[in-house]
Scaffold this active site. Structure first.
Site, PDB file in Angstrom:
ATOM      1  N   GLU A   1      54.688  85.359  -7.017  1.00 38.00           N
ATOM      2  CA  GLU A   1      53.291  85.235  -7.420  1.00 38.00           C
ATOM      3  C   GLU A   1      52.408  86.315  -6.841  1.00 38.00           C
ATOM      4  O   GLU A   1      52.671  86.857  -5.771  1.00 38.00           O
ATOM      5  CB  GLU A   1      52.746  83.879  -6.960  1.00 38.00           C
ATOM      6  CG  GLU A   1      53.399  82.746  -7.712  1.00 38.00           C
ATOM      7  CD  GLU A   1      52.731  81.421  -7.456  1.00 38.00           C
ATOM      8  OE1 GLU A   1      53.394  80.403  -7.634  1.00 38.00           O
ATOM      9  OE2 GLU A   1      51.543  81.414  -7.093  1.00 38.00           O
TER      10      GLU A   1
ATOM     11  N   CYS B   1      46.236  90.339  -4.288  1.00 40.43           N
ATOM     12  CA  CYS B   1      47.087  89.818  -3.211  1.00 40.43           C
ATOM     13  C   CYS B   1      48.528  89.897  -3.703  1.00 40.43           C
ATOM     14  O   CYS B   1      48.876  89.288  -4.717  1.00 40.43           O
ATOM     15  CB  CYS B   1      46.662  88.378  -2.907  1.00 40.43           C
ATOM     16  SG  CYS B   1      47.691  87.572  -1.674  1.00 40.43           S
TER      17      CYS B   1
ATOM     18  N   CYS C   1      60.079  82.760   1.686  1.00 41.29           N
ATOM     19  CA  CYS C   1      59.776  83.187   3.055  1.00 41.29           C
ATOM     20  C   CYS C   1      60.696  82.466   4.031  1.00 41.29           C
ATOM     21  O   CYS C   1      61.041  81.307   3.803  1.00 41.29           O
ATOM     22  CB  CYS C   1      58.317  82.852   3.370  1.00 41.29           C
ATOM     23  SG  CYS C   1      57.721  83.574   4.912  1.00 41.29           S
TER      24      CYS C   1
ATOM     25  N   CYS D   1      56.219  78.407   8.613  1.00 40.16           N
ATOM     26  CA  CYS D   1      55.011  78.001   9.341  1.00 40.16           C
ATOM     27  C   CYS D   1      54.648  76.608   8.811  1.00 40.16           C
ATOM     28  O   CYS D   1      54.685  76.375   7.598  1.00 40.16           O
ATOM     29  CB  CYS D   1      53.875  78.988   9.074  1.00 40.16           C
ATOM     30  SG  CYS D   1      54.283  80.684   9.565  1.00 40.16           S
TER      31      CYS D   1
ATOM     32  N   CYS E   1      52.149  75.989   5.799  1.00 38.33           N
ATOM     33  CA  CYS E   1      52.211  76.862   4.627  1.00 38.33           C
ATOM     34  C   CYS E   1      53.169  76.326   3.561  1.00 38.33           C
ATOM     35  O   CYS E   1      54.274  75.881   3.873  1.00 38.33           O
ATOM     36  CB  CYS E   1      52.646  78.254   5.063  1.00 38.33           C
ATOM     37  SG  CYS E   1      52.780  79.421   3.699  1.00 38.33           S
TER      38      CYS E   1
ATOM     39  N   SER F   1      48.290  87.108  11.741  1.00 41.91           N
ATOM     40  CA  SER F   1      48.034  85.672  11.608  1.00 41.91           C
ATOM     41  C   SER F   1      48.306  85.010  12.947  1.00 41.91           C
ATOM     42  O   SER F   1      49.394  84.490  13.180  1.00 41.91           O
ATOM     43  CB  SER F   1      48.956  85.075  10.536  1.00 41.91           C
ATOM     44  OG  SER F   1      48.748  85.733   9.315  1.00 41.91           O
ATOM     45  N   LEU F   2      47.314  85.026  13.808  1.00 47.19           N
ATOM     46  CA  LEU F   2      47.523  84.472  15.153  1.00 47.19           C
ATOM     47  C   LEU F   2      47.476  82.931  15.104  1.00 47.19           C
ATOM     48  O   LEU F   2      48.406  82.262  15.520  1.00 47.19           O
ATOM     49  CB  LEU F   2      46.478  85.026  16.120  1.00 47.19           C
ATOM     50  CG  LEU F   2      46.719  84.630  17.572  1.00 47.19           C
ATOM     51  CD1 LEU F   2      47.954  85.303  18.137  1.00 47.19           C
ATOM     52  CD2 LEU F   2      45.502  84.922  18.437  1.00 47.19           C
TER      53      LEU F   2
ATOM     54  N   ASN G   1      43.808  75.370   3.577  1.00 52.54           N
ATOM     55  CA  ASN G   1      43.982  74.803   2.235  1.00 52.54           C
ATOM     56  C   ASN G   1      45.045  73.735   2.297  1.00 52.54           C
ATOM     57  O   ASN G   1      46.164  74.006   2.728  1.00 52.54           O
ATOM     58  CB  ASN G   1      44.420  75.896   1.261  1.00 52.54           C
ATOM     59  CG  ASN G   1      43.335  76.921   1.078  1.00 52.54           C
ATOM     60  OD1 ASN G   1      42.214  76.571   0.734  1.00 52.54           O
ATOM     61  ND2 ASN G   1      43.651  78.166   1.363  1.00 52.54           N
TER      62      ASN G   1
ATOM     63  N   CYS H   1      45.340  80.958   0.037  1.00 48.73           N
ATOM     64  CA  CYS H   1      46.291  81.267   1.108  1.00 48.73           C
ATOM     65  C   CYS H   1      47.232  80.100   1.349  1.00 48.73           C
ATOM     66  O   CYS H   1      46.800  78.959   1.470  1.00 48.73           O
ATOM     67  CB  CYS H   1      45.554  81.492   2.421  1.00 48.73           C
ATOM     68  SG  CYS H   1      44.792  83.073   2.537  1.00 48.73           S
TER      69      CYS H   1
HETATM   70  N1  SAH Z   1      53.604  86.294   6.373  1.00 49.60           N
HETATM   71  C1  SAH Z   1      52.333  86.958   6.418  1.00 49.60           C
HETATM   72  C2  SAH Z   1      51.593  87.058   5.095  1.00 49.60           C
HETATM   73  C3  SAH Z   1      51.621  85.894   4.156  1.00 49.60           C
HETATM   74  S1  SAH Z   1      50.696  84.455   4.546  1.00 49.60           S
HETATM   75  C4  SAH Z   1      51.461  86.332   7.495  1.00 49.60           C
HETATM   76  O1  SAH Z   1      51.885  85.360   8.104  1.00 49.60           O
HETATM   77  O2  SAH Z   1      50.381  86.852   7.746  1.00 49.60           O
HETATM   78  C5  SAH Z   1      49.005  84.914   4.384  1.00 49.60           C
HETATM   79  C6  SAH Z   1      48.060  84.130   5.275  1.00 49.60           C
HETATM   80  O3  SAH Z   1      47.851  82.792   4.774  1.00 49.60           O
HETATM   81  C7  SAH Z   1      48.556  83.957   6.707  1.00 49.60           C
HETATM   82  O4  SAH Z   1      47.499  84.149   7.597  1.00 49.60           O
HETATM   83  C8  SAH Z   1      48.993  82.500   6.710  1.00 49.60           C
HETATM   84  O5  SAH Z   1      49.080  81.964   7.992  1.00 49.60           O
HETATM   85  C9  SAH Z   1      47.899  81.886   5.877  1.00 49.60           C
HETATM   86  N2  SAH Z   1      48.175  80.542   5.386  1.00 49.60           N
HETATM   87  C10 SAH Z   1      49.363  79.974   5.126  1.00 49.60           C
HETATM   88  N3  SAH Z   1      49.202  78.717   4.692  1.00 49.60           N
HETATM   89  C11 SAH Z   1      47.874  78.474   4.672  1.00 49.60           C
HETATM   90  C12 SAH Z   1      47.069  77.363   4.278  1.00 49.60           C
HETATM   91  N4  SAH Z   1      47.617  76.268   3.814  1.00 49.60           N
HETATM   92  N5  SAH Z   1      45.722  77.473   4.376  1.00 49.60           N
HETATM   93  C13 SAH Z   1      45.162  78.627   4.802  1.00 49.60           C
HETATM   94  N6  SAH Z   1      45.864  79.715   5.157  1.00 49.60           N
HETATM   95  C14 SAH Z   1      47.201  79.640   5.099  1.00 49.60           C
END
Ligand code: SAH
Length: 348
Positions: free
Chosen positions: A89, A102, A109, A113, A116, A215-216, A291, A333
């Protein structure tokens, strides 16, 4: 071999063996990387015989738009079908004078996390560098049609972890920013990583020119390992050191992304830990709304978000509070899952 995987040496050899003039290589390069055609037939300044020869000797794998969904806020989610029928996507987000794309860097992946949706899909494969560019090219054509303007910014924040597909991502950014390619300014491209420390150091050594976002989401090492399992092998302290190294080498400011999860990482103590993390280098902090992806986590309340943000600002940190886009079409995101999109496709 696919035409877009050939080296200049291989092309030189092919054109020599076929008694073609070397200037054809430059023309071929322009068709592939400047004009971004998807077939040999579109190379209209090539004689038919040359088109045929190319066709017989090389494949030309291509990416298709499988489905496009528009959200009520004019965000568009695209479902792409890769040459081997894998689905990924991309998202197109218009905002005050900009159109941001994006892009995904992997199909699925490995990170898992906990908040996510992409992680729940599992991992299918890395994308080739040209599959990353294809998303840009296909969405750019649509951006011109629907918004009347080209894509101005790119974020590598779709499915996958860019630094676990380092070579393809680096090459894609090189082509996207090359004057012999798409010619975008590196300052308009942002790579977002979960914090793969070896990859961050390599970017610094390779003189990466685009922006880096991390993405801390948590400054506490133990807690971060629960939210982001890869933190176990890339702990907070090592991430801080790697970012210090990156800033020293590139002289660039880093963006820190922080998703606020209610009662998980949004206390004042959490804010102080984030401040301590950011002390060592210049940063900009993006506070991201969570989200809902059907996990146990909830977005922070407005009060907690305000208190958290105020605390950061009181320490003179630059903070942006990011509004979520495309939520109604699951394009926000962490909501990108090929599976969900295929489902949309079937029911609509
Ligand atoms: N793997 C990379 C890029 C993809 S994720 C990374 O971790 O940065 C893009 C961003 O969306 C990251 O900051 C991730 O932590 C965030 N993200 C993932 N799930 C989310 C959610 N449900 N709500 C808001 N941000 C989210």
């Amino acid at each position: 071999m696919d035409i877009r995987e050939t080296s200049s040496g291989q092309l030189l050899e092919f054109f020599r063996q076929n008694n073609e003039k070397p200037f054809r290589i430059k023309q071929l390069h322009d068709w592939l990387w400047k004009k971004n055609v998807f077939s040999f037939e579109e190379m209209i300044n090539f004689p038919k015989t040359l088109q045929e020869k190319l066709k017989m000797n090389f494949t030309f794998k291509r990416t298709l738009i499988e489905k496009e969904v528009e959200s009520s806020d004019k965000t568009f989610k695209f479902l792409f079908r890769l040459f081997d029928d894998v689905i990924i996507e991309g998202v197109l987000i218009p905002s005050q004078g900009r159109v941001t794309a994006c892009l995904s860097t992997q199909a699925g992946c490995v990170l898992k996390c906990v908040f996510c949706a992409t992680g729940k899909l599992g991992f299918t494969r890395n994308l080739h560098f040209w599959e990353i560019i294809d998303q840009f090219v296909l969405m750019n054509r649509r951006a011109i049609e629907v918004f009347g303007s080209r894509i101005s910014n790119i974020v590598l924040m779709g499915m996958g972890e860019p630094l676990l597909n380092y070579d393809s991502v680096f090459k894609a950014v090189e082509v996207l920013t090359s004057p012999n390619g798409n010619g975008l300014s590196p300052s308009r491209i942002t790579l977002s990583t979960v914090g793969i420390t070896a990859g961050i150091r390599k970017l610094a050594d390779d003189n990466f020119k685009a922006n880096l976002a991390v993405s801390l989401h948590c400054g506490d090492n133990l807690k971060r390992s629960v939210l982001i399992p890869v933190n176990q092998s890339n702990p907070v302290q090592e991430l801080q050191d790697a970012l210090g190294y990156y800033v020293e080498k590139t002289k660039q400011r880093i963006t820190i992304e922080y998703v606020l999860l209610q009662n998980v990482n949004d206390s004042l103590e959490d804010a102080d830990k984030l401040c301590r993390f950011c002390k060592a280098f210049p940063v900009k902090i993006n506070i991201i709304e969570y989200n809902d992806t059907g996990s146990v986590y909830k977005p922070s309340t407005l009060e907690r978000k305000a208190a958290f943000t105020n605390r950061l600002e009181s320490k003179n940190l630059i903070v942006n509070v990011r509004q979520s886009r495309g939520k109604d079409i699951a394009a926000a995101c962490g909501q990108l899952t090929g599976k969900m999109a295929v489902h949309n496709y079937i029911v609509s």
